[in-house]
Design a protein around this motif. Structure first.
Motif, PDB file in Angstrom:
ATOM      1  N   SER A   1       0.836  -1.209   0.000  1.00  0.00           N
ATOM      2  CA  SER A   1       0.000   0.000   0.000  1.00  0.00           C
ATOM      3  C   SER A   1       0.866   1.252   0.000  1.00  0.00           C
ATOM      4  CB  SER A   1      -0.932  -0.002   1.213  1.00  0.00           C
ATOM      5  OG  SER A   1      -1.818  -1.103   1.174  1.00  0.00           O
ATOM      6  N   LYS A   2       1.953   1.250   0.780  1.00  0.00           N
ATOM      7  CA  LYS A   2       2.834   2.412   0.821  1.00  0.00           C
ATOM      8  C   LYS A   2       3.517   2.632  -0.518  1.00  0.00           C
ATOM      9  CE  LYS A   2       3.827   2.506   5.774  1.00  0.00           C
ATOM     10  NZ  LYS A   2       4.871   2.412   6.823  1.00  0.00           N
ATOM     11  N   ARG A   3       3.950   1.526  -1.144  1.00  0.00           N
ATOM     12  CA  ARG A   3       4.584   1.677  -2.453  1.00  0.00           C
ATOM     13  C   ARG A   3       3.590   2.238  -3.469  1.00  0.00           C
ATOM     14  NH1 ARG A   3       7.122  -3.368  -1.244  1.00  0.00           N
ATOM     15  NH2 ARG A   3       5.563  -4.480  -2.504  1.00  0.00           N
TER      16      ARG A   3
ATOM     17  N   GLN B   1       1.054   4.184  -2.806  1.00  0.00           N
ATOM     18  CA  GLN B   1       0.836   5.594  -2.487  1.00  0.00           C
ATOM     19  C   GLN B   1       2.018   6.442  -2.950  1.00  0.00           C
ATOM     20  OE1 GLN B   1       0.160   5.366   1.735  1.00  0.00           O
ATOM     21  NE2 GLN B   1      -2.055   5.112   1.510  1.00  0.00           N
ATOM     22  N   GLU B   2       3.233   5.958  -2.748  1.00  0.00           N
ATOM     23  CA  GLU B   2       4.412   6.706  -3.185  1.00  0.00           C
ATOM     24  C   GLU B   2       4.431   6.864  -4.699  1.00  0.00           C
ATOM     25  OE1 GLU B   2       7.766   4.698  -1.617  1.00  0.00           O
ATOM     26  OE2 GLU B   2       7.366   5.266   0.468  1.00  0.00           O
TER      27      GLU B   2
ATOM     28  N   ARG C   1       3.989  11.256   3.836  1.00  0.00           N
ATOM     29  CA  ARG C   1       4.612  10.593   4.984  1.00  0.00           C
ATOM     30  C   ARG C   1       4.851  11.592   6.124  1.00  0.00           C
ATOM     31  NH1 ARG C   1       8.191   7.624   1.198  1.00  0.00           N
ATOM     32  NH2 ARG C   1       9.795   9.147   1.743  1.00  0.00           N
TER      33      ARG C   1
ATOM     34  N   SER D   1       3.804   8.595  11.008  1.00  0.00           N
ATOM     35  CA  SER D   1       4.015   7.146  11.020  1.00  0.00           C
ATOM     36  C   SER D   1       3.208   6.574  12.177  1.00  0.00           C
ATOM     37  CB  SER D   1       5.498   6.809  11.182  1.00  0.00           C
ATOM     38  OG  SER D   1       5.976   7.259  12.436  1.00  0.00           O
TER      39      SER D   1
END
Length: 694
Positions: free
Chosen positions: A140-142, A144-145, A249, A252
Motif C-alpha cells: 500500500s505504501k509503495r 501511495q508513493e 509521509r 508514522s
C-alpha cells in the motif's frame, strides 16, 4: 493431537470481515459455509458470533470475539468453527493466546478449509497471516508513493480544495487528484492576510462565525483549525499545500497494546512534491506568517497576549522605572498602584500621550537634520546587504547545479547496482542526503532580497513619512484588520516612553499635573514607512524589521505635557457662588444650601456642567478642602455645614453659633415713593356788583 469431534457436539460459529469496504454479506457467506460443514458432521449448532468492520491485527473492539470466549469459559459449546484461521486473528501472539485458552477449556478449533487445527498448522498460519498484513502495508505504501510521484495526493482533502473526478483510459476513476475550490480559497487567503495584519486567530474565527462562514466539515471556526500542529504541518496557517508544496509521509503509525500510536516524522523522512497549480497563498505572505508563528513557540505565555493599546508595555515611570498601565483611560505607575514603592501619583490620559507623541515626532524627528545622515547610512547599508545577497544566491545556484549533476551520476550508478546490494544502500543514503541539501538550498534561493534603497530627496521622504503617520494614527480608531496592522506598525516606531512628573509643578489632587515625556525609537522604522501607503501597509505590508547596523540609530527627545483635569473647569466656575455663601454666612453652610444656590444660579461652564447641583456642590467643597481653604463643622444633624478656615473661630464657637444664632437687627422694608408737587392758587372771588357792572 486432537481428533475430529463426534456427531452431536455443540458448535459455535465465528465470522469477521475487516473494513467498511467489504460487504456485510461476507459474514453471511462465512456462516453459510460453517453451517454446511457442521450439518455434514451432524454437529449441533449452539450460536453464531461475528464482528463487522474489525481488523484481525488486534482484539480491541471485537465484541463478538469476547462474547464467544465468555461462552467458552462457561462451557456452553465444544467446537469453534471458522472459515479459516485468519478470521480469528491475524496477529501471531493473539492467535496463540486464543488457542491456548480454548485448549485449556477442552474446546476444539476447526476450519472449513482444513478441519481440526493442529499445533503445527496453528503456528505456521499465525505467522503467515501476520506476514501477510505486513506485506500488504508495504504494498500500500509503495502504491501511495507511486501515486504521489505521479502528481497525485493521498489522504484527506485540505480546506480550500476539492476532489477532481477523472477517468483513465480504462474508464476507472483516478484517485488523488485535487483542484482549488473557488468558494473556499478566498477564505484561506483572507485568514492569512488577517493574521499578517496582526489579528489573533481567536478574532479571525469570531469574525468568520459572526458572518456565517461555514468552517471545515461545516462546523464553527475554532483557532485549532487555523493553527493545526507545528510539527505536522497541519492547519490552514501551517499546511504547505497552500503554497503548492505537498508533503507525503507526515506521520508514522505503530500499534501498541492494541492501540495505534501516531507520531510526526522528521522533515527529512517526508516525500515532497511541488504543485504550482494549487497555490492559494503568495510565498511572501506565507513566509511572513510562518515567521510570526515561529516567534510564539518559545515565548512565555504572558507575552503572547495581543496588546490592547498601541504603546502597551512601552511606557515606564521616570521615578521608579516600573511599567505604566492604563487605568480608567489614564496611565498610572504600577510601582505606586500595585507595589507601593513609588511616590509618582500623576495620572495622564492615554489618548493625550499618544496624540502628543505623534505630533512631536513630526516636529523633532522628521526633519533634515535628523533623517539626512540616517538616510545616507541606510542607503549604504542596503546596498551592501543587497550585494551580499546577490553573491550568496550565485554561490547557492552554483552549488545546486553541482548537486543536480551528482544526483544524475548517482542515478546512473544505482541503475547498474543490484537491488539489495550493499552498494545500492550506500547510493540511496547519498541520494537522500543530497536531496535534503538541495531542498534547503532551494528554500534559501527563494528568499526575498533586501528592501531597495529609498529614492528621492529628503524633503519628499519626510513628507511621505509624515502623511503615513497621520493615516496610521487615524486607522487606530477602527476595530478591524487595518487597525491591528496600524497598531503593530506604530508600536515598531517607539521602543520606550518614560513619564516623569515635571519638577516644580503641582498636582490638583486628582493626579493631573505637568508631565515630562521622554520618547525613544529607531530611525530605520521611520524610513521603512517612506515608500508605503496606508492600504498596503495595513493589509499586506511587511513588518518594520531590519538587520542593518549603522543605519539603526536611535532617536530620543523630551517635552513637557501640560495636563489639567477638564472637570475642574466646572468647579472653578462654581467656586464664586460657593465662596459668596461662605463669606456672608454667620453659621456653617450646609451642602443643601450650596446645591440650591447653584441651582438658582443656573448652568455654568465646564465638562461637568450638566451634572446635578448636588454633585457640583460636592466637587467644589472637595476642591476647597483639598487645598485647605474650608473645613466641615460636623453636628451629626442637618445643621452640619462648611466654613472658611480663616474666619478665626474654633469648632466649638461655630457650634455655639448654631445653638444660639447671633443677634441681628432687622431693618423693615421701606417703601420709597417719588415726591409729588401740588400748586394751589388762592384769590378772592369777584363781588356780585362787579360782575353786574361788567
Amino acid at each position: 493431537m486432537r481428533t475430529m469431534p463426534p456427531p452431536g457436539s455443540r458448535v459455535a460459529f465465528y465470522s469477521r470481515f475487516s473494513t467498511d469496504r467489504q460487504k456485510q454479506t461476507s459474514i453471511e457467506g462465512q456462516e453459510r459455509l460453517c453451517a454446511a460443514y457442521a450439518t455434514e458432521r451432524k454437529w449441533i449448532e449452539f450460536k453464531r458470533y461475528s464482528d463487522s468492520e474489525r481488523s484481525g491485527t488486534t482484539t480491541m473492539g471485537r465484541a463478538g470475539l469476547f462474547e464467544m470466549l465468555a461462552a467458552a469459559e462457561r462451557g456452553e459449546f465444544d467446537v469453534l468453527l471458522v472459515e479459516d484461521i485468519d478470521r480469528t486473528s491475524r496477529d501471531a501472539a493473539d492467535m496463540h493466546q486464543i488457542a491456548k485458552e480454548l485448549d485449556e477449556l477442552d474446546i476444539v478449533i476447526c476450519t472449513v478449509a482444513g478441519g481440526v487445527v493442529t499445533d503445527i498448522e496453528l503456528a505456521f498460519k499465525a505467522v503467515q497471516n501476520q506476514q501477510f498484513i505486513k506485506q500488504n502495508v508495504l504494498k500500500s505504501k509503495r502504491g501511495q508513493e507511486l501515486a504521489v510521484s505521479q502528481g497525485r495526493m493521498s489522504g484527506s482533502i485540505p480546506y480550500g480544495y476539492r476532489k477532481v473526478r477523472k477517468l483513465d483510459a480504462r474508464g476507472e476513476p483516478i484517485n488523488g487528484l485535487r483542484e482549488i475550490d473557488p468558494e473556499k480559497a478566498p477564505i484561506v487567503r483572507r485568514i492569512h492576510e488577517e493574521l499578517d495584519a496582526g489579528r489573533t486567530t481567536f478574532k479571525i474565527c469570531a469574525t468568520l462565525n459572526a458572518e456565517g462562514v461555514p468552517g471545515p466539515k461545516g462546523k464553527p471556526w475554532r483557532p485549532g483549525a487555523l493553527l493545526g500542529n507545528r510539527h505536522g504541518g497541519l492547519g490552514i496557517l501551517r499546511n504547505p499545500i497552500y503554497v503548492g508544496e505537498y508533503q507525503f509521509r507526515k506521520t508514522s503509525r505503530r500499534r501498541r497494546k492494541g492501540k495505534i500510536k501516531m507520531r510526526f516524522t522528521d522533515q527529512s523522512e517526508r516525500m515532497v512534491t511541488q504543485h504550482p497549480e494549487l497555490v492559494i497563498v503568495d510565498q511572501d505572505l506565507w513566509d511572513r506568517n510562518q515567521a510570526r508563528l515561529a516567534e510564539n513557540i518559545d515565548r512565555p505565555f504572558h507575552t503572547k497576549r495581543k496588546v490592547e493599546y498601541v504603546f502597551t508595555g512601552r511606557v515606564h515611570c521616570g521615578v521608579c522605572n516600573s511599567t505604566c498601565i492604563v487605568s480608567d483611560g489614564k496611565y498610572v505607575c504600577t510601582g505606586r498602584q500595585q507595589k507601593g514603592i513609588c511616590t509618582n501619583s500623576r495620572r495622564v490620559p492615554r489618548e493625550a500621550v499618544e496624540t502628543s507623541i505623534f505630533d512631536r515626532i513630526k516636529v523633532h524627528v522628521l526633519n533634515t537634520a535628523v533623517l539626512g545622515p540616517a538616510l545616507t547610512a541606510f542607503r549604504e547599508e542596503v546596498e551592501r546587504v543587497r550585494a551580499d545577497h546577490v553573491a550568496r544566491v550565485a554561490s547557492q545556484g552554483a552549488r545546486l547545479k553541482e548537486i543536480d549533476q551528482r544526483i544524475a551520476n548517482l542515478m546512473v550508478q544505482l541503475g547498474g547496482a543490484a537491488e539489495a546490494s550493499f552498494a545500492s544502500q550506500l547510493l540511496m543514503e547519498e541520494l537522500e542526503r543530497l536531496g535534503a541539501e538541495k531542498r534547503s538550498l532551494e528554500r534559501q534561493v527563494k528568499q526575498a532580497p533586501p528592501p531597495p534603497p529609498v529614492a528621492g530627496d529628503v524633503e519628499a521622504i519626510i513628507s511621505s513619512i509624515s502623511d503615513t503617520l497621520g493615516h496610521l494614527h487615524q486607522a487606530l480608531q477602527a476595530d478591524d484588520a487595518e487597525a491591528s496592522r496600524a497598531k503593530e506598525l506604530l508600536r515598531g516606531l517607539i521602543t520606550r516612553i518614560v513619564l516623569t512628573p515635571t519638577p516644580g509643578s503641582v498636582t490638583d489632587g486628582r493626579g493631573a499635573g505637568d508631565m515630562t515625556v521622554t520618547v525613544e525609537g529607531p530611525i530605520a522604522t521611520l524610513i521603512a514607512l517612506a515608500d508605503l501607503n496606508i492600504d498596503r501597509v495595513a493589509k499586506h505590508g511587511h513588518r518594520p524589521m531590519f538587520g542593518l547596523h549603522n543605519a539603526t540609530a536611535v532617536w530620543t527627545f523630551s517635552y513637557v505635557l501640560k495636563w489639567r483635569d477638564p472637570r475642574l473647569a466646572t468647579v472653578h466656575a462654581d467656586l464664586p457662588i460657593i465662596a459668596r455663601l461662605l463669606d456672608e454666612a454667620d453659621v456653617p453652610v450646609s451642602m443643601e444650601a450650596m446645591a440650591q444656590a447653584l441651582c438658582d444660579a443656573g448652568p455654568t461652564a465646564g465638562a461637568d456642567a450638566d451634572r446635578s447641583p448636588d454633585q457640583r456642590a460636592r466637587n467644589a467643597v472637595s476642591y476647597l478642602q483639598t487645598w485647605g481653604f474650608t473645613r466641615c463643622i460636623n453636628m451629626r444633624s442637618p445643621d452640619t455645614g462648611y466654613v472658611w478656615n480663616d474666619r478665626g473661630l474654633s469648632d466649638d464657637e461655630w457650634k455655639a453659633r448654631i445653638a444660639e444664632p447671633p443677634m441681628t437687627r432687622t431693618i423693615p422694608v421701606l417703601r420709597i415713593i417719588p415726591p409729588e408737587v401740588v400748586v394751589v392758587i388762592v384769590e378772592q372771588p369777584p363781588r356780585p356788583d362787579e360782575e353786574a357792572g361788567d
